[in-house]
Write an enzyme that holds these catalytic residues in place. Structure first.
Site, PDB file in Angstrom:
ATOM      1  N   ASP A  91     -30.464  13.476  15.074  1.00 42.40           N
ATOM      2  CA  ASP A  91     -31.201  13.959  13.912  1.00 42.40           C
ATOM      3  C   ASP A  91     -31.066  13.048  12.701  1.00 42.40           C
ATOM      4  O   ASP A  91     -30.115  12.285  12.565  1.00 42.40           O
ATOM      5  CB  ASP A  91     -30.775  15.382  13.552  1.00 42.40           C
ATOM      6  CG  ASP A  91     -29.279  15.509  13.281  1.00 42.40           C
ATOM      7  OD1 ASP A  91     -28.486  14.839  13.975  1.00 42.40           O
ATOM      8  OD2 ASP A  91     -28.892  16.273  12.387  1.00 42.40           O
ATOM      9  N   GLU A 149     -26.748  17.408  14.297  1.00 39.08           N
ATOM     10  CA  GLU A 149     -25.371  17.214  13.833  1.00 39.08           C
ATOM     11  C   GLU A 149     -25.262  17.406  12.325  1.00 39.08           C
ATOM     12  O   GLU A 149     -24.230  17.854  11.825  1.00 39.08           O
ATOM     13  CB  GLU A 149     -24.895  15.802  14.208  1.00 39.08           C
ATOM     14  CG  GLU A 149     -23.433  15.540  13.907  1.00 39.08           C
ATOM     15  CD  GLU A 149     -23.151  15.164  12.453  1.00 39.08           C
ATOM     16  OE1 GLU A 149     -22.110  15.588  11.920  1.00 39.08           O
ATOM     17  OE2 GLU A 149     -23.982  14.473  11.845  1.00 39.08           O
ATOM     18  N   GLU A 150     -26.333  17.067  11.609  1.00 40.41           N
ATOM     19  CA  GLU A 150     -26.267  17.040  10.153  1.00 40.41           C
ATOM     20  C   GLU A 150     -26.381  18.413   9.490  1.00 40.41           C
ATOM     21  O   GLU A 150     -26.264  18.518   8.279  1.00 40.41           O
ATOM     22  CB  GLU A 150     -27.370  16.135   9.592  1.00 40.41           C
ATOM     23  CG  GLU A 150     -27.249  14.672   9.956  1.00 40.41           C
ATOM     24  CD  GLU A 150     -26.126  13.945   9.223  1.00 40.41           C
ATOM     25  OE1 GLU A 150     -25.398  14.609   8.465  1.00 40.41           O
ATOM     26  OE2 GLU A 150     -25.985  12.728   9.424  1.00 40.41           O
ATOM     27  N   HIS A 376     -25.712   8.286   4.093  1.00 45.72           N
ATOM     28  CA  HIS A 376     -26.480   9.282   3.341  1.00 45.72           C
ATOM     29  C   HIS A 376     -27.054   8.699   2.041  1.00 45.72           C
ATOM     30  O   HIS A 376     -27.550   9.455   1.208  1.00 45.72           O
ATOM     31  CB  HIS A 376     -25.670  10.553   3.057  1.00 45.72           C
ATOM     32  CG  HIS A 376     -25.279  11.314   4.283  1.00 45.72           C
ATOM     33  ND1 HIS A 376     -24.987  12.664   4.262  1.00 45.72           N
ATOM     34  CD2 HIS A 376     -25.134  10.932   5.573  1.00 45.72           C
ATOM     35  CE1 HIS A 376     -24.669  13.066   5.488  1.00 45.72           C
ATOM     36  NE2 HIS A 376     -24.755  12.024   6.299  1.00 45.72           N
TER      37      HIS A 376
END
Length: 406
Positions: A91, A149-150, A376
């Site tokens: 993702d 996962e995020e 990020h």
């Protein structure tokens, strides 16, 4: 169409076998194709379709739509042996990409800003190589392409769907491309690698009124401010000094006008720790502190506290497997980094709770090329030389895991 932006490795890959070095162009192209079409948690449909198409072309057995968008592939050797799983998350993040590169995201407000596109490419390259060299290892390799996962985490629903069974997995490995380490290094350690992630939201309920008449009110701002300060004593006065932990209040919202005493204040934050024995401890302490302060002021509160992920804890034997492989692949002047813990969290932890395994970091920062922005960040990118190295590390782990003398 994926751009022909230069893909020449900047890292010395002389210890990577020729067949894998020859995959570099494909690895880069797969990664960039995924990068251009980022998808958020549980919506990784194009990514899953791409993965399934490659596996089909290569004659690799696989299943799709596991935990919504997950894909699991299985490659059996012609030689009997244990079952090793390799996990790759798929993702992206809700971030607007700021990189000026030909392969930048084509989806508004979405970006692969954490390297998951590279994780998928590495896993695909490993699957391709092993499918062409089934006699070179023992046992079975199971590839777990995991969604989400995020966010709330896709690992747990995949485990609940049975991805560690049929055949039963004996061990699991995974890597994270890591811009916090220099290009070509490997961060690996036994025990805790990444922290547990717990979250809280709290509403302080006071009594509003005129800013000039505080005696008629219960000031939610004052109460909440005392809560914020008191929460900082948890780590310093509740947790053992040798147990690292973090309590962070990231949001504080209150008030509507400068001359009005707020009747409510809203706080939210995160808790991190490595020691699994601390589960429940910090949350209980937060509840006690907030309750005591509110009672002393005549206020009330509503607290919502929950755990996202437990800590990522590597098995000693599996960490040694990865360490021994890395020592054979990385350049001597780069090295293995054992002090690579981070308070970041990862739902790989659920896999490591279920079977012995190791999660490790593959250093990808290249400041000379501008590829060293943090994860990020809207300008995150990494040196793609590590894709080739990642395949080599995974393949050697597979080969060594099946040997009795490992």
């Amino acid at each position: 169409m994926v751009s022909t932006f230069p893909i020449a490795p900047t890292l010395d890959l002389s210890k990577v076998r020729l067949d894998i070095r020859n995959l570099q162009r494909d690895l880069v192209q797969w990664r960039r194709q995924i990068h251009q079409q980022p998808e958020l948690a549980f919506d990784e449909r194009q990514t899953a379709t791409l993965i399934a198409a490659k596996l089909t072309d290569w004659g690799i057995d696989h299943q799709t739509e596991i935990a919504k968008t997950g894909v699991v592939a299985t490659i059996a050797s012609s030689n009997p042996g244990p079952v090793l799983a390799i996990r790759a998350d798929m993702d992206a993040l809700p971030i607007q990409e700021a990189n000026d590169v030909p392969y930048r995201s084509q989806q508004e407000g979405k970006m692969h800003a954490c390297g998951h596109d590279g994780h998928v490419a590495i896993a695909l390259g490993t699957a391709y190589y092993l499918a062409q060299h089934r006699d070179a290892f023992c046992g079975t390799v199971k590839f777990i392409f995991q969604p989400a996962e995020e966010s709330v985490g896709g690992a747990k629903p995949m485990i609940e769907a049975g991805v560690l069974q049929n055949p039963d997995v004996d061990g699991i490995i995974g890597l994270h491309i890591w811009n916090n380490l220099p290009l070509g290094t490997v961060g690996v350690r036994s025990g805790p690698l990444m922290a547990a992630v717990e979250c809280f939201r709290c509403t302080i309920l006071g009594k509003g009124g005129h800013g000039a008449m505080p005696d008629q009110t219960i000031d939610a701002v004052v109460v909440a401010s005392q809560v914020v300060n008191a929460l900082q004593t948890i780590v310093s006065r509740t947790i053992k000094p040798l147990d690292a932990a973090v309590v962070t209040v990231g949001e504080f919202h209150a008030g509507t006008a400068l001359n009005v005493i707020a009747d409510t204040a809203r706080l939210s934050g995160t808790v991190r720790y490595f020691n699994a024995d601390l589960e429940g401890t910090i949350g209980d302490r937060i509840n006690t502190i907030i309750g005591g302060i509110c009672q002393s002021h005549g206020a009330t509160y509503d607290l919502n506290y929950w755990q996202l992920y437990p800590p990522v804890i590597n098995d000693t034997a599996m960490a040694e497997l990865v360490r021994s492989v890395a020592a054979d692949v990385i350049e001597p002047d780069l090295g293995i980094v054992p002090d690579c813990q981070t308070m970041g969290g990862e739902d790989m932890s659920f896999f490591l709770q279920a079977v012995p395994g190791c999660y490790f970091f593959l250093g990808s920062a290249n400041p000379a090329q501008g590829w060293d922005y943090p994860h990020h960040h809207p300008q995150f990118d990494f040196d793609e030389s590590v894709l080739c190295m990642g395949v080599e590390l995974f393949v050697r782990c597979v080969e060594r895991f099946g040997r009795e003398d490992r």
